[in-house]
Write an enzyme that holds these catalytic residues in place. Sequence first.
Site, PDB file in Angstrom:
ATOM      1  N   ASP A   1       0.824  -1.209   0.000  1.00 14.30           N
ATOM      2  CA  ASP A   1       0.000   0.000   0.000  1.00 14.30           C
ATOM      3  C   ASP A   1       0.861   1.264   0.000  1.00 14.30           C
ATOM      4  OD1 ASP A   1      -2.323   1.466  -0.015  1.00 14.30           O
ATOM      5  OD2 ASP A   1      -2.765   1.190   2.114  1.00 14.30           O
TER       6      ASP A   1
ATOM      7  N   ASN B   1     -11.004  -2.577  -5.019  1.00  6.66           N
ATOM      8  CA  ASN B   1     -10.290  -1.662  -5.917  1.00  6.66           C
ATOM      9  C   ASN B   1     -11.011  -1.465  -7.264  1.00  6.66           C
ATOM     10  OD1 ASN B   1      -6.997  -2.745  -4.775  1.00  6.66           O
ATOM     11  ND2 ASN B   1      -8.158  -0.931  -4.165  1.00  6.66           N
TER      12      ASN B   1
HETATM   13  C1  IPE Z   1      -5.402  -2.712  -0.143  1.00  6.62           C
HETATM   14  O1  IPE Z   1      -5.037  -1.376  -0.349  1.00  6.62           O
HETATM   15  C2  IPE Z   1      -5.402  -3.441  -1.435  1.00  6.62           C
HETATM   16  C3  IPE Z   1      -4.098  -3.611  -2.064  1.00  6.62           C
HETATM   17  C4  IPE Z   1      -2.941  -3.284  -1.577  1.00  6.62           C
HETATM   18  C5  IPE Z   1      -4.134  -4.247  -3.338  1.00  6.62           C
HETATM   19  P1  IPE Z   1      -6.156  -0.239  -0.469  1.00  6.62           P
HETATM   20  O2  IPE Z   1      -5.410   1.040  -0.553  1.00  6.62           O
HETATM   21  O3  IPE Z   1      -7.069  -0.551  -1.566  1.00  6.62           O
HETATM   22  O4  IPE Z   1      -6.901  -0.407   0.902  1.00  6.62           O
HETATM   23  P2  IPE Z   1      -7.760   0.640   1.746  1.00  6.62           P
HETATM   24  O5  IPE Z   1      -8.733   1.270   0.813  1.00  6.62           O
HETATM   25  O6  IPE Z   1      -6.805   1.637   2.302  1.00  6.62           O
HETATM   26  O7  IPE Z   1      -8.384  -0.199   2.801  1.00  6.62           O
HETATM   27  C1  IPE Z   2      -1.525   0.349  -3.387  1.00  2.36           C
HETATM   28  O1  IPE Z   2      -1.351   1.717  -3.432  1.00  2.36           O
HETATM   29  C2  IPE Z   2      -1.833  -0.213  -4.762  1.00  2.36           C
HETATM   30  C3  IPE Z   2      -3.207  -0.692  -4.926  1.00  2.36           C
HETATM   31  C4  IPE Z   2      -4.126  -0.687  -4.006  1.00  2.36           C
HETATM   32  C5  IPE Z   2      -3.565  -1.208  -6.214  1.00  2.36           C
HETATM   33  P1  IPE Z   2      -2.574   2.736  -3.372  1.00  2.36           P
HETATM   34  O2  IPE Z   2      -2.952   3.072  -4.767  1.00  2.36           O
HETATM   35  O3  IPE Z   2      -3.647   2.232  -2.520  1.00  2.36           O
HETATM   36  O4  IPE Z   2      -1.851   3.983  -2.699  1.00  2.36           O
HETATM   37  P2  IPE Z   2      -2.489   5.015  -1.671  1.00  2.36           P
HETATM   38  O5  IPE Z   2      -3.089   4.222  -0.565  1.00  2.36           O
HETATM   39  O6  IPE Z   2      -3.495   5.782  -2.439  1.00  2.36           O
HETATM   40  O7  IPE Z   2      -1.328   5.836  -1.220  1.00  2.36           O
HETATM   41 MG    MG Z   3      -4.051   2.435  -0.538  1.00  5.54          MG
END
Ligand code: IPE
Ligand code: IPE
Ligand code: MG
Length: 246
Positions: free
Chosen positions: A21, A69
């Site tokens: 993340d 997602n």
């Molecule tokens: C969790 O990250 C999913 C992945 C890393 C693929 P998100 O960024 O989607 O999770 P939330 O929304 O903070 O819970």
């Molecule tokens: C994790 O990074 C990747 C996926 C969830 C696909 P994020 O895209 O969630 O990054 P933040 O949480 O917005 O920083």
């Molecule tokens: Mg995230």
Amino acid sequence: MMSFEEINLEMLPQHIAIIMDGNGRWAKQHGKMRVRGHEAGAEAVRKNVEEASKIGIKHLTLYAFSTENWSRPKTEVNTLMGLLVKSLRRELAQMISNNIKLSAIGSLSKLPENVQQELLEVIKKTTHNTGMHLTLAISYGAREEIKQAVVQISQKVKNNIIPIESIDETIINEHLYTQNLPDVDLLIRTSGEVRISNFLLWQIAYAELYFTEELWPEFNEQSLHRAILSYQKRERRFGKTSEQLT
Ligand code: IPE
Ligand code: IPE
Ligand code: MG
């Protein structure tokens, strides 16, 4: 790279799972578009896969895309799918030379056709590899995984394939996407968020949890070593007393 305390290779977690993340926040911090964050995240995947395999980790499971997602803006979803295909193509040679076996878990039929094809291709070409088992969780949700297991088991009971009394934890395990994987020993989440976000709910029942402020694109070989070191300093009691363990 390993200028600090050495990890004990005899006490490695058998199965590491990572919630990768913070790509978006990394991009923001660097004044870049989110897509650049995801690209940098793909680099971090490459580094960590290579390092985990070098250390001798047997199973590495990476959360790449959750069922939730799908609710992101369409352009971001498309970018992520495109990046996935690109990374799979680019990393195939590395996986083969490092003897890595690739699997995927999740509602894979929801993925665009070209992503499914690319995945199948890499899975097929690495299927006989005997080194680290790398599992990508894509379009993955733990509740969906448990739901489909319940449906499958119920159908078997209904059709008299298995008696209801035979349902136990082993049977449930066998109907999860992760049927061939051992339980998670170490779960890592980057970016400072302290939640599970619908990842491997059943399989992390007794995992050691490791949360770090590092954003995923910053998570490098040293970071992985730090996480493993932290794991190795813990006492896994599984309900017993400390004295019972010695
Ligand atoms: C969790 O990250 C999913 C992945 C890393 C693929 P998100 O960024 O989607 O999770 P939330 O929304 O903070 O819970
Ligand atoms: C994790 O990074 C990747 C996926 C969830 C696909 P994020 O895209 O969630 O990054 P933040 O949480 O917005 O920083
Ligand atoms: Mg995230």
